[in-house]
Design a protein around this motif. Structure first.
Motif, PDB file in Angstrom:
ATOM      1  N   ALA A   8      -3.803  -4.988   2.159  1.00 15.23           N
ATOM      2  CA  ALA A   8      -2.554  -5.029   1.396  1.00 15.23           C
ATOM      3  C   ALA A   8      -2.424  -3.836   0.466  1.00 15.23           C
ATOM      4  CB  ALA A   8      -2.485  -6.319   0.579  1.00 15.23           C
ATOM      5  N   ILE A   9      -1.166  -3.485   0.221  1.00 16.14           N
ATOM      6  CA  ILE A   9      -0.804  -2.487  -0.780  1.00 16.14           C
ATOM      7  C   ILE A   9       0.167  -3.154  -1.749  1.00 16.14           C
ATOM      8  CG2 ILE A   9       0.466  -0.332  -1.178  1.00 16.14           C
ATOM      9  CD1 ILE A   9      -0.624   0.656   1.514  1.00 16.14           C
ATOM     10  N   ILE A  10      -0.026  -2.893  -3.027  1.00 18.22           N
ATOM     11  CA  ILE A  10       0.837  -3.446  -4.081  1.00 18.22           C
ATOM     12  C   ILE A  10       1.705  -2.311  -4.625  1.00 18.22           C
ATOM     13  CG2 ILE A  10       0.887  -4.543  -6.350  1.00 18.22           C
ATOM     14  CD1 ILE A  10      -1.999  -5.588  -5.648  1.00 18.22           C
ATOM     15  N   VAL A  11       3.020  -2.528  -4.644  1.00 14.98           N
ATOM     16  CA  VAL A  11       3.953  -1.516  -5.136  1.00 14.98           C
ATOM     17  C   VAL A  11       4.782  -2.127  -6.264  1.00 14.98           C
ATOM     18  CG1 VAL A  11       5.771   0.115  -4.528  1.00 14.98           C
ATOM     19  CG2 VAL A  11       4.086  -0.575  -2.785  1.00 14.98           C
ATOM     20  N   ASP A  12       4.535  -1.645  -7.471  1.00 20.95           N
ATOM     21  CA  ASP A  12       5.277  -2.110  -8.643  1.00 20.95           C
ATOM     22  C   ASP A  12       5.107  -1.067  -9.733  1.00 20.95           C
ATOM     23  OD1 ASP A  12       5.955  -3.656 -11.176  1.00 20.95           O
ATOM     24  OD2 ASP A  12       6.287  -5.195  -9.666  1.00 20.95           O
ATOM     25  N   ASP A  13       6.165  -0.796 -10.486  1.00 20.43           N
ATOM     26  CA  ASP A  13       6.087   0.215 -11.525  1.00 20.43           C
ATOM     27  C   ASP A  13       5.369  -0.278 -12.780  1.00 20.43           C
ATOM     28  OD1 ASP A  13       8.543  -1.374 -11.680  1.00 20.43           O
ATOM     29  OD2 ASP A  13       9.030  -0.177 -13.449  1.00 20.43           O
ATOM     30  N   ILE A  33      -7.611 -11.385   1.561  1.00 23.99           N
ATOM     31  CA  ILE A  33      -6.788 -10.192   1.353  1.00 23.99           C
ATOM     32  C   ILE A  33      -7.635  -9.099   0.724  1.00 23.99           C
ATOM     33  CG2 ILE A  33      -4.717  -9.239   0.253  1.00 23.99           C
ATOM     34  CD1 ILE A  33      -3.940 -11.491   2.084  1.00 23.99           C
ATOM     35  N   ASN A  34      -7.644  -7.935   1.338  1.00 24.67           N
ATOM     36  CA  ASN A  34      -8.326  -6.769   0.803  1.00 24.67           C
ATOM     37  C   ASN A  34      -7.255  -5.800   0.313  1.00 24.67           C
ATOM     38  OD1 ASN A  34     -10.017  -4.618   0.232  1.00 24.67           O
ATOM     39  ND2 ASN A  34     -10.305  -4.043   2.368  1.00 24.67           N
ATOM     40  N   VAL A  35      -7.102  -5.659  -1.004  1.00 23.91           N
ATOM     41  CA  VAL A  35      -6.114  -4.741  -1.573  1.00 23.91           C
ATOM     42  C   VAL A  35      -6.684  -3.324  -1.447  1.00 23.91           C
ATOM     43  CG1 VAL A  35      -4.805  -4.071  -3.614  1.00 23.91           C
ATOM     44  CG2 VAL A  35      -5.212  -6.502  -3.133  1.00 23.91           C
ATOM     45  N   ILE A  36      -6.031  -2.512  -0.631  1.00 22.12           N
ATOM     46  CA  ILE A  36      -6.546  -1.171  -0.336  1.00 22.12           C
ATOM     47  C   ILE A  36      -5.828  -0.068  -1.105  1.00 22.12           C
ATOM     48  CG2 ILE A  36      -7.487  -1.751   1.927  1.00 22.12           C
ATOM     49  CD1 ILE A  36      -4.916  -0.618   3.174  1.00 22.12           C
ATOM     50  N   GLY A  37      -4.799  -0.446  -1.873  1.00 21.87           N
ATOM     51  CA  GLY A  37      -4.118   0.567  -2.654  1.00 21.87           C
ATOM     52  C   GLY A  37      -3.017  -0.017  -3.511  1.00 21.87           C
ATOM     53  N   GLU A  38      -2.641   0.761  -4.522  1.00 20.32           N
ATOM     54  CA  GLU A  38      -1.546   0.407  -5.421  1.00 20.32           C
ATOM     55  C   GLU A  38      -0.703   1.640  -5.635  1.00 20.32           C
ATOM     56  OE1 GLU A  38      -2.778  -1.268  -9.138  1.00 20.32           O
ATOM     57  OE2 GLU A  38      -4.156  -2.683  -8.191  1.00 20.32           O
ATOM     58  N   ALA A  39       0.600   1.416  -5.819  1.00 21.33           N
ATOM     59  CA  ALA A  39       1.510   2.520  -6.109  1.00 21.33           C
ATOM     60  C   ALA A  39       2.527   2.066  -7.136  1.00 21.33           C
ATOM     61  CB  ALA A  39       2.210   2.976  -4.839  1.00 21.33           C
ATOM     62  N   ALA A  40       2.971   3.018  -7.959  1.00 16.77           N
ATOM     63  CA  ALA A  40       3.959   2.724  -8.990  1.00 16.77           C
ATOM     64  C   ALA A  40       5.360   3.153  -8.575  1.00 16.77           C
ATOM     65  CB  ALA A  40       3.575   3.413 -10.293  1.00 16.77           C
ATOM     66  N   ASN A  41       5.478   3.743  -7.364  1.00  9.99           N
ATOM     67  CA  ASN A  41       6.790   4.178  -6.888  1.00  9.99           C
ATOM     68  C   ASN A  41       6.797   4.224  -5.359  1.00  9.99           C
ATOM     69  OD1 ASN A  41       5.969   6.938  -5.976  1.00  9.99           O
ATOM     70  ND2 ASN A  41       5.496   7.149  -8.150  1.00  9.99           N
ATOM     71  N   ALA A  42       7.987   4.354  -4.797  1.00  8.76           N
ATOM     72  CA  ALA A  42       8.147   4.307  -3.347  1.00  8.76           C
ATOM     73  C   ALA A  42       7.515   5.505  -2.639  1.00  8.76           C
ATOM     74  CB  ALA A  42       9.634   4.205  -2.988  1.00  8.76           C
ATOM     75  N   MET A  63      12.724  -0.501  -8.979  1.00 11.57           N
ATOM     76  CA  MET A  63      11.869   0.382  -9.775  1.00 11.57           C
ATOM     77  C   MET A  63      12.710   1.561 -10.245  1.00 11.57           C
ATOM     78  SD  MET A  63       8.306   0.322  -7.600  1.00 11.57           S
ATOM     79  CE  MET A  63       9.073   0.723  -6.027  1.00 11.57           C
ATOM     80  N   PRO A  64      12.277   2.237 -11.319  1.00 15.26           N
ATOM     81  CA  PRO A  64      13.071   3.333 -11.875  1.00 15.26           C
ATOM     82  C   PRO A  64      13.366   4.468 -10.896  1.00 15.26           C
ATOM     83  CG  PRO A  64      11.360   2.688 -13.410  1.00 15.26           C
ATOM     84  CD  PRO A  64      11.108   1.926 -12.142  1.00 15.26           C
ATOM     85  N   ASP A  65      12.518   4.685  -9.907  1.00 15.95           N
ATOM     86  CA  ASP A  65      12.708   5.821  -8.999  1.00 15.95           C
ATOM     87  C   ASP A  65      13.662   5.519  -7.844  1.00 15.95           C
ATOM     88  OD1 ASP A  65      11.202   4.122  -7.435  1.00 15.95           O
ATOM     89  OD2 ASP A  65       9.813   5.653  -6.764  1.00 15.95           O
ATOM     90  N   GLY A  66      14.417   4.465  -7.941  1.00 17.94           N
ATOM     91  CA  GLY A  66      15.330   4.115  -6.860  1.00 17.94           C
ATOM     92  C   GLY A  66      14.943   2.817  -6.197  1.00 17.94           C
ATOM     93  N   GLY A  67      13.757   2.336  -6.509  1.00 18.01           N
ATOM     94  CA  GLY A  67      13.363   1.030  -6.038  1.00 18.01           C
ATOM     95  C   GLY A  67      12.744   1.006  -4.661  1.00 18.01           C
ATOM     96  N   GLY A  68      12.592  -0.209  -4.182  1.00 17.84           N
ATOM     97  CA  GLY A  68      11.896  -0.431  -2.929  1.00 17.84           C
ATOM     98  C   GLY A  68      12.756  -0.383  -1.689  1.00 17.84           C
ATOM     99  N   MET A  69      14.077  -0.355  -1.831  1.00 16.61           N
ATOM    100  CA  MET A  69      14.928  -0.336  -0.639  1.00 16.61           C
ATOM    101  C   MET A  69      14.655   0.880   0.246  1.00 16.61           C
ATOM    102  SD  MET A  69      16.427  -3.195  -0.501  1.00 16.61           S
ATOM    103  CE  MET A  69      17.510  -2.884   0.867  1.00 16.61           C
ATOM    104  N   PRO A  70      14.507   2.096  -0.325  1.00 20.79           N
ATOM    105  CA  PRO A  70      14.175   3.228   0.550  1.00 20.79           C
ATOM    106  C   PRO A  70      12.840   3.034   1.269  1.00 20.79           C
ATOM    107  CG  PRO A  70      14.934   4.020  -1.586  1.00 20.79           C
ATOM    108  CD  PRO A  70      14.756   2.520  -1.695  1.00 20.79           C
ATOM    109  N   LEU A  71      11.886   2.394   0.608  1.00 19.51           N
ATOM    110  CA  LEU A  71      10.598   2.136   1.249  1.00 19.51           C
ATOM    111  C   LEU A  71      10.765   1.169   2.423  1.00 19.51           C
ATOM    112  CD1 LEU A  71       7.544   2.648   1.272  1.00 19.51           C
ATOM    113  CD2 LEU A  71       7.306   0.679  -0.239  1.00 19.51           C
ATOM    114  N   LEU A  72      11.582   0.139   2.251  1.00 23.09           N
ATOM    115  CA  LEU A  72      11.858  -0.780   3.364  1.00 23.09           C
ATOM    116  C   LEU A  72      12.395  -0.007   4.559  1.00 23.09           C
ATOM    117  CD1 LEU A  72      13.504  -3.895   1.665  1.00 23.09           C
ATOM    118  CD2 LEU A  72      11.372  -3.863   2.953  1.00 23.09           C
TER     119      LEU A  72
END
Length: 147
Positions: A8-13, A33-42, A63-72
């Motif tokens: 898993a990757i966690i994405v939250d600002d 669940i093995n969390v393999i990374g975290e990010a604060a932006n898309a 999120m402030p950088d435009g959020g998760g929709m572009p990542l989706l």
């Protein structure tokens, strides 16, 4: 990684939200669940997705950088399509519907993060991926009354 373990990757600002989600994910027993990374932006999240091809992403849609929709949108084009659990404060039906239409497996409210709710969200994400990963089985807990 074993067959019964998901990456898993966690994405939250917000760092404290990432910490809370990590603790809840790592407390899951089946599947582990093995969390393999975290990010604060898309942008950083997409780099992690391309480098590690996770099974699961928890994604803050606003999120402030435009959020998760572009990542989706970007994740849809990846060869390995991770299951996506959107974690949000928003109660906007428009945002929820856009996230589900964009490929999110399920929506979870940030103020409802518990071992039980994250476990249910993981089960729903796995079920959605097993059916079609395009929102047909996707679910939002925003329609359910708070306990």
């Amino acid at each position: 990684m074993s067959d019964s373990e998901l990456t898993a990757i966690i994405v939250d600002d917000q760092p404290f939200v990432r910490d809370r989600i990590r603790a809840l994910l790592e407390a899951q027993a089946a599947p582990a669940i093995n969390v393999i990374g975290e990010a604060a932006n898309a942008v950083d999240a997409m780099q992690l997705v391309r480098a590690h091809a996770p099974d699961l992403i928890t994604l803050d849609i606003e999120m402030p950088d435009g959020g998760g929709m572009p990542l989706l949108d970007m994740v849809r084009d990846e060869p390995k399509k991770p299951r996506i659990i959107v974690v949000t404060h928003s109660r906007s039906e428009e945002i929820v519907m856009s996230a589900l239409a964009g490929g999110a497996s399920t929506i979870l409210k940030k103020d409802d993060l518990t071992e039980q709710t994250i476990g249910t969200a993981i089960a729903e994400a796995l079920a959605a991926a097993g059916s079609n990963q395009t929102g047909g089985n996707a679910k939002s807990d925003l329609d359910e009354p708070a306990p």
